[in-house]
Write a protein that holds these residues in place. Structure first.
Motif, PDB file in Angstrom:
ATOM      1  N   TRP A   1       0.838  -1.191   0.000  1.00 23.93           N
ATOM      2  CA  TRP A   1       0.000   0.000   0.000  1.00 23.93           C
ATOM      3  C   TRP A   1       0.879   1.249   0.000  1.00 23.93           C
ATOM      4  O   TRP A   1       0.974   1.970   0.985  1.00 23.93           O
ATOM      5  CB  TRP A   1      -0.923  -0.020   1.212  1.00 23.93           C
ATOM      6  N   THR A   2       1.525   1.508  -1.129  1.00 26.98           N
ATOM      7  CA  THR A   2       2.425   2.648  -1.252  1.00 26.98           C
ATOM      8  C   THR A   2       2.015   3.487  -2.456  1.00 26.98           C
ATOM      9  O   THR A   2       1.811   2.964  -3.551  1.00 26.98           O
ATOM     10  CB  THR A   2       3.879   2.185  -1.421  1.00 26.98           C
ATOM     11  N   THR A   3       1.916   4.783  -2.267  1.00 25.73           N
ATOM     12  CA  THR A   3       1.529   5.688  -3.343  1.00 25.73           C
ATOM     13  C   THR A   3       2.679   5.861  -4.326  1.00 25.73           C
ATOM     14  O   THR A   3       3.811   6.129  -3.910  1.00 25.73           O
ATOM     15  CB  THR A   3       1.125   7.056  -2.765  1.00 25.73           C
TER      16      THR A   3
ATOM     17  N   GLY B   1      -2.092  11.358  -0.551  1.00 27.06           N
ATOM     18  CA  GLY B   1      -0.757  11.101  -1.063  1.00 27.06           C
ATOM     19  C   GLY B   1       0.312  11.700  -0.167  1.00 27.06           C
ATOM     20  O   GLY B   1       0.372  11.449   1.035  1.00 27.06           O
ATOM     21  N   TYR B   2       1.150  12.550  -0.774  1.00 27.13           N
ATOM     22  CA  TYR B   2       2.263  13.149  -0.039  1.00 27.13           C
ATOM     23  C   TYR B   2       2.050  14.634   0.234  1.00 27.13           C
ATOM     24  O   TYR B   2       2.998  15.343   0.582  1.00 27.13           O
ATOM     25  CB  TYR B   2       3.554  12.931  -0.828  1.00 27.13           C
TER      26      TYR B   2
ATOM     27  N   PHE C   1      -4.421   3.659  -2.718  1.00 27.37           N
ATOM     28  CA  PHE C   1      -3.232   3.882  -1.893  1.00 27.37           C
ATOM     29  C   PHE C   1      -3.029   5.378  -1.648  1.00 27.37           C
ATOM     30  O   PHE C   1      -2.663   5.799  -0.550  1.00 27.37           O
ATOM     31  CB  PHE C   1      -1.988   3.314  -2.572  1.00 27.37           C
ATOM     32  N   HIS C   2      -3.270   6.161  -2.678  1.00 29.24           N
ATOM     33  CA  HIS C   2      -3.124   7.619  -2.600  1.00 29.24           C
ATOM     34  C   HIS C   2      -4.043   8.191  -1.528  1.00 29.24           C
ATOM     35  O   HIS C   2      -3.648   9.068  -0.743  1.00 29.24           O
ATOM     36  CB  HIS C   2      -3.448   8.209  -3.982  1.00 29.24           C
TER      37      HIS C   2
ATOM     38  N   GLU D   1      -2.625   6.924   2.047  1.00 27.40           N
ATOM     39  CA  GLU D   1      -1.203   7.074   2.360  1.00 27.40           C
ATOM     40  C   GLU D   1      -0.984   7.611   3.767  1.00 27.40           C
ATOM     41  O   GLU D   1      -0.068   7.188   4.476  1.00 27.40           O
ATOM     42  CB  GLU D   1      -0.541   8.003   1.334  1.00 27.40           C
ATOM     43  N   GLN D   2      -1.821   8.546   4.187  1.00 24.69           N
ATOM     44  CA  GLN D   2      -1.682   9.140   5.520  1.00 24.69           C
ATOM     45  C   GLN D   2      -2.788   8.624   6.454  1.00 24.69           C
ATOM     46  O   GLN D   2      -3.351   9.382   7.235  1.00 24.69           O
ATOM     47  CB  GLN D   2      -1.702  10.658   5.418  1.00 24.69           C
TER      48      GLN D   2
END
Length: 574
Positions: free
Chosen positions: A269-271, A336-337, A476-477, A480-481
């Protein structure tokens, strides 16, 4: 609580919530209870009168407890895995005796106390008969038998039977439990060169089911299942299905040690970070994806959905690149990030300001704003903030301000989110927590299949090459958090943003799938007919996954708008 009825629904909801960490289908049952808590009549979408009196503060404590329960359950699973790795289930039968002894791992697998008589072991009758036959001939060859541990949840296992080497030696039965998960079965089918139907038949045999049971489960005739079993034997070079089971167990062991090269994006589970760019604004990190190059003849700003985007099919990107159009896709706050907003109340304004900051960093002038599903309301606000720089608003399966008149035609999940946002936001927060932890545990395939299982159009789209992977990236996006935007964006979506829609001055172009499972296209058409300068059309045979199902059609629609955005349009529907 207003009365006994509302109290009963409330306790049913809480009870289902506490089952989620423990049951494989617990989250689906919880969603059903959550929907029924808010919906008195599914046909009309009517909200019970007592819901408005609901006091939600107490749910925050339950949500924190559930988080701890999930963590404890996860640690227990890890410990079980470590135990399985160090201990092997072994049964022994001493010479001249029918009493079966076993180690701790065997006792745990069988779920009973030992020693026991062989015939009293909790294995299926056929397996016990084969074991007895094998043990009755000292010095005979070892045999692998497919057995079922009979319990509340029957467990298929493999039994390696080692007859005594002589009259004074003991017999041994080694039991090996294989969890035939959907992911492992899919990889096994690929490894053996089986079709999807043959893989399903193989799974039935590995679960120690009779051909007639397999046929009933799959809605096929017994003759069809037998023919597919013969095909499996031919492809594997085996004589009997028990030999296939032995081969499958060996391959399964190897597959567990190997990464799944067929679907790497679904296992972690990684963006994705390809084409990712980042800038800083007022102590927050803003992330966005760029496709194309500065100085293109046109720029598109894409406002993504909840679990679709900001990732795109190669065919979609190729069409834009060929037309010299660049694409900027910012991640909203918490996705996401991109850093979360400084306050929950500032989510919507931060989404606008972040998008404008990305355009400034890219030195973009005039832009075409695209809103997709949940990103629609944000797209309107961004376009309004841009003023004359917004050349057009393009809505792909766009959303509309929702109210109780829309509830009857809504997808149950969307209806529940709308009701919870308005009447009990704490339930929506709890749902977010349960959803993310439940589907991180079950896997992304199960999450997406569950999401679209009631729509034949979307299920067909999900099976198209690359669609599952793209949709997984979008999920995942969003997670992510740890799912920060789930609650904030749902609250924004279900607020009344009619004023933002009516304030738009640039031309609007709507492309709506005719088979959308989320919201009735006619409801969208009715809303759009009241907007100034809006043009509406539908796409036949397309569902909620239209962005990935019809990537070239969506790209061509955007490019047609870019080529004609300077031409004034009258409000119309088609």
């Amino acid at each position: 609580m207003a009365d006994t009825t509302s109290q009963a629904r409330y306790f049913e909801l809480l009870g289902r919530a506490y089952e989620v960490p423990l049951e494989s289908t617990g989250f689906e049952s919880f969603l059903d209870a959550a929907h029924d808590f808010f919906c008195a009549d599914p046909e009309t979408g009517k909200v019970p009168d007592d819901v408005v009196t609901f006091q939600s503060d107490v749910l925050d404590d339950h949500t924190r407890r559930l988080e701890r329960i999930f963590d404890v359950a996860l640690r227990a699973e890890r410990q079980d895995a470590e135990t399985d790795a160090h201990y092997h289930s072994v049964l022994t039968i001493m010479p001249g005796s029918d009493r079966v002894h076993g180690n701790a791992a065997a006792i745990a697998l069988l779920g009973c106390s030992l020693p026991l008589a062989l015939d009293d072991l909790p294995l299926d009758r056929e397996a016990l008969a084969q074991i007895s036959e094998c043990l009755s001939a000292p010095g005979s060859d070892e045999r692998i038998i497919l057995a079922t541990v009979e319990a509340d949840e029957p467990k298929p296992c493999l039994a390696l039977v080692q007859p005594p080497a002589g009259e004074d030696s003991e017999a041994r039965i080694s039991l090996s439990f294989v969890h035939w998960s959907d992911g492992l079965i899919t990889r096994l089918g690929r490894a053996l060169g089986l079709t999807e139907s043959e893989t399903e038949v193989l799974q039935g045999h590995l679960e120690n089911r009779k051909p007639r049971e397999i046929a009933t489960d799959r809605g096929r005739s017994p003759e069809t299942v037998k023919a597919q079993a013969k095909s499996i034997l031919r492809k594997t070079g085996c004589v009997r299905m028990t030999d296939v089971a032995r081969l499958a167990a060996s391959i399964a062991y190897l597959l567990r040690k190997m990464p799944d090269s067929g679907a790497p994006s679904l296992s972690h589970w990684t963006t994705p970070v390809a084409n990712l760019h980042q800038i800083m604004r007022e102590g927050r990190k803003l992330s966005y994806y760029r496709h194309g190059h500065p100085g293109s003849r046109a720029t598109v700003l894409f406002s993504h959905a909840l679990i679709q985007g900001p990732f795109f099919a190669p065919a979609f990107l190729a069409r834009l690149e060929a037309a010299d159009v660049s694409l900027l896709a910012p991640s909203r706050p918490g996705y996401g990030y991109t850093s979360p907003p400084k306050t929950e109340a500032g989510f919507e304004s931060a989404a606008i300001e972040d998008a404008l900051a990305v355009l400034e960093a890219e030195d973009a002038g005039e832009v075409h704003v695209v809103g997709h599903q949940l990103g629609t309301s944000h797209a309107f606000r961004i376009a309004n903030a841009l003023g004359p720089r917004a050349k057009s608003l393009i809505l792909i399966n766009g959303g509309i301000p929702l109210n109780e008149t829309h509830y009857a035609s809504m997808d149950r999940r969307v209806r529940f989110a709308a009701m919870a946002t308005r009447h009990a936001p704490a339930i929506l927060k709890m749902t977010k927590l349960l959803a993310i932890r439940s589907f991180r545990k079950k896997g992304i395939r199960e999450f997406l299949v569950d999401r679209y299982t009631k729509s034949d159009w979307d299920m067909r789209a999900l099976k198209m090459p690359g669609v599952m992977e793209l949709h997984a990236q979008g999920t995942f996006h969003a997670c992510e958090q740890d799912g920060i935007p789930f609650f904030l964006d749902e609250a924004s979506k279900h607020s009344d943003w009619t004023a933002d829609a009516l304030a738009a001055t640039c031309p609007q172009f709507w492309l709506q799938p005719e088979e959308c499972s989320i919201l009735d296209p006619d409801a969208v058409r009715t809303f759009v007919s009241g907007l100034r300068g809006a043009r509406f059309e539908t796409e036949p045979g397309a569902g909620a996954i239209m962005l990935y199902q019809r990537p070239e059609r969506v790209a061509n629609f955007i490019l047609d708008v870019i080529g004609n955005a300077s031409v004034p349009v009258e409000a119309e529907t088609a």
